[in-house]
Design a protein around this motif. Structure first.
Motif, short mmCIF file in Angstrom:
data_model
loop_
_atom_site.label_atom_id
_atom_site.label_comp_id
_atom_site.label_asym_id
_atom_site.label_seq_id
_atom_site.Cartn_x
_atom_site.Cartn_y
_atom_site.Cartn_z
N CYS A 113 -5.40 10.44 -4.95
CA CYS A 113 -4.85 9.71 -6.09
C CYS A 113 -4.05 10.65 -7.00
CB CYS A 113 -5.96 9.02 -6.88
SG CYS A 113 -6.64 7.55 -6.04
N VAL A 172 -0.76 11.32 -5.38
CA VAL A 172 0.15 10.19 -5.52
C VAL A 172 0.77 10.17 -6.91
CG1 VAL A 172 0.30 7.67 -5.59
CG2 VAL A 172 -0.93 8.80 -3.73
N GLY A 232 -5.28 3.93 -3.90
CA GLY A 232 -4.37 5.05 -4.05
C GLY A 232 -2.89 4.77 -4.07
N ARG A 233 -2.45 3.59 -3.68
CA ARG A 233 -1.01 3.38 -3.56
C ARG A 233 -0.28 3.59 -4.88
NH1 ARG A 233 2.08 3.18 0.13
NH2 ARG A 233 0.29 3.14 1.55
N SER A 271 -7.98 2.63 5.24
CA SER A 271 -6.68 3.21 5.64
C SER A 271 -6.21 2.66 6.99
CB SER A 271 -6.73 4.74 5.66
OG SER A 271 -6.67 5.27 4.34
N ASN A 310 -3.28 4.90 4.36
CA ASN A 310 -3.14 5.70 3.14
C ASN A 310 -3.46 7.17 3.34
OD1 ASN A 310 -2.55 3.23 2.10
ND2 ASN A 310 -4.15 3.20 0.55
N LYS A 323 5.23 4.54 -7.82
CA LYS A 323 4.56 5.51 -6.95
C LYS A 323 4.95 5.28 -5.48
CE LYS A 323 2.35 7.34 -10.50
NZ LYS A 323 2.78 6.46 -11.59
N PHE A 324 3.97 5.00 -4.62
CA PHE A 324 4.26 4.89 -3.19
C PHE A 324 4.40 3.43 -2.75
CE2 PHE A 324 3.10 9.15 -1.06
CZ PHE A 324 3.77 9.84 -2.05
N SER A 376 6.40 1.85 1.84
CA SER A 376 4.98 1.97 1.49
C SER A 376 4.34 3.01 2.41
CB SER A 376 4.27 0.62 1.62
OG SER A 376 4.46 0.09 2.93
N LEU A 391 0.01 8.04 1.98
CA LEU A 391 -0.06 8.72 0.66
C LEU A 391 -0.06 10.23 0.78
CD1 LEU A 391 -2.71 6.41 -1.04
CD2 LEU A 391 -0.25 6.06 -0.77
N THR A 392 0.05 10.74 2.00
CA THR A 392 0.03 12.18 2.23
C THR A 392 1.44 12.77 2.34
OG1 THR A 392 -0.24 11.69 4.59
CG2 THR A 392 -2.23 12.17 3.32
N GLY A 399 4.26 10.78 -6.33
CA GLY A 399 4.82 9.44 -6.52
C GLY A 399 5.94 9.43 -7.54
#
Length: 464
Positions: free
Chosen positions: A352, A355, A268-269, A295, A65, A382-383, A430, A433-434, A359
């Motif tokens: 978050c 995202v 965070g996803r 992560s 993540n 989102k992601f 997936s 998250l960056t 996202g």
């Protein structure tokens, strides 16, 4: 990057092929093709043994993540190794990271889910949930409450019990599962509902199915319902609005516990540390988590339980009796240090929030692929996204499975510098998250090219 100049990649490839049994191996091809060797990484990219760079569209496996090769994560891990790399948590021993991470998870989790049991991953977290729940009802004198309900296409792991709870039928082929304890209800997939049925009617039907199953098995026999907030490996299924709240209410009506499997959705996803309450408005009795907890930097999973459950299981069941459940690596201090640092990075960098903002753009761009002739559905949040490919958009008929359309698309993507995950006729996204806007634009443009290339490959008989 690591210097791999002195490593013979052909030797590594051969060693891997000869000796390493991989999860979910396709033995029909593996003995010839072997594995793709990955050697280096940086943020959202990975590099193979031949020096080719790829944008990682699957985040390792739903889990990297905060991105790859974070120096401060490596430093936190190394620092803990030099302090105390391991000590057994049996017999009332603990370490600073194990205690501190448990307190942090209790702070982040919804409601009064204040107590944490550690394992090494999501499968173990769900196995732990089952043992705890059976023990809980035993302590209450309700020893017949043993049965487990989960959903077709739900995924909960690959240990014996977790795979039995898993409802992805493909994963059961050739293996045994526990069929007396575990019972499945149908998947709440809005895309596959009858054309004449409204979303509201579909939701009513799925909620009623859970209640009917509890009544069929007998409320005195049913212990727990397992549910992912969004079903991951089953095809990124987002249930209709209100589904989770209503199924939770049904469970509590019959004294059935509700386990929210957040192995994928936590950290965070979906733009939240935990999605159960913030995204879906429920406070379950337990949350299981792993993957994004560190992560993916080190193995770690957790089963987080409510005060109601803890108050029961924390009382000795007999003089001198112990709570005899646990693992050698429960609360491993180095893994817990990685979890603490991971959450620290996420909070400091407001991942978050990123995202939530990025996202929305990611969803919008991936959904733009719906204009392609074989793309029947684009879904997710989102992601966490999925593209479902079909032969006919009107009837939703599938492309011939022998065409392996998901694999073809993934292969075309890989040739263009993008890794996506094939799941039969689907492709799952997936990513770390960056991701930036530029990363998303590359990812979606590459997917479009790869789907178009796949359409050019397909033959007329693939659509029959």
């Amino acid at each position: 990057m690591t210097d791999n100049k002195n490593i013979n990649m052909q030797d590594v490839w051969q060693q891997d092929k000869d000796h390493y049994i991989h999860p979910w191996t396709d033995f029909s091809t593996f003995k010839e093709t072997g594995s793709m060797i990955l050697t280096d990484s940086d943020n959202v990219h990975v590099t193979d043994g031949e020096g080719r760079k790829y944008l990682d569209g699957i985040g390792g496996l739903w889990c990297v993540n905060i991105g790859y090769a974070r120096k401060e994560m490596a430093e936190a891990i190394a620092e803990q190794i030099m302090k105390i790399p391991y000590y057994s948590s049996f017999g009332h021993h603990t370490t600073i990271p194990a205690a501190q991470l448990a307190a942090k998870l209790a702070e982040l989790a919804p409601g009064n889910l204040n107590h944490v049991f550690y394992g090494c991953g999501g499968s173990v977290a769900n196995d732990t949930a089952v043992r705890m729940i059976h023990f809980y009802f035993n302590q209450l004198g309700k020893k017949s409450k043993k049965k487990i309900i989960s959903r077709i296409d739900g995924y909960h792991g690959s240990t014996y019990m977790a795979m039995s709870i898993t409802g992805v039928k493909f994963d059961h082929i050739g293996f045994d599962i526990e069929e007396e304890l575990v019972h499945h209800i149908s998947c709440p997939n809005p895309y596959r509902r009858p054309a004449e049925q409204s979303l509201e009617e579909f939701c009513d039907e799925k909620v009623q199915e859970l209640e009917d199953k509890i009544l069929e098995l007998g409320p005195d026999n049913v212990a727990v319902f397992f549910a992912e907030p969004i079903m991951g490996a089953g095809g990124v299924i987002v249930p209709p609005k209100g589904y989770h709240k209503r199924t939770l209410d049904v469970c509590h009506k019959y004294d059935v516990l509700y386990v929210s499997d957040e192995v994928v959705t936590a950290f965070g996803r979906l733009g939240h540390m935990f999605a159960s309450e913030d995204e879906f408005g429920i406070v379950p009795d337990m949350i299981t988590c792993a993957k994004g907890l560190t992560s993916g930097y080190l193995p770690l999973g957790a089963t987080i339980i409510s005060e109601k459950i803890y108050d029961v299981i924390s009382k000795p069941q007999a003089d001198g009796a112990l709570f005899t459940h646990g693992y050698t690596y429960s609360g491993h201090p180095v893994s817990c240090a990685a979890g603490i640092k991971n959450i620290e990075i996420m909070e400091r960098e407001n991942i978050c929030g990123h995202v939530k903002d990025m996202g929305a753009y990611f969803e919008e761009q991936v959904k733009s692929l719906i204009d392609l002739p074989i793309v029947g559905d684009v879904r997710g949040r989102k992601f966490m996204m999925c593209i479902e490919n079909v032969a006919n958009k009107e009837t939703k008929e599938l492309i011939n499975p022998d065409a392996k359309v998901g694999n073809r698309i993934a292969d075309h993507c890989q040739a263009r510098g993008l890794i996506v995950r094939p799941l039969a006729h689907m492709n799952v996204l997936s990513p770390p998250l960056t991701l930036t806007k530029e990363h998303i634009d590359f990812l979606v443009a590459t997917l479009r090219e790869s789907i178009e290339a796949t359409m050019a490959d397909l033959k007329q008989e693939d659509f029959i």
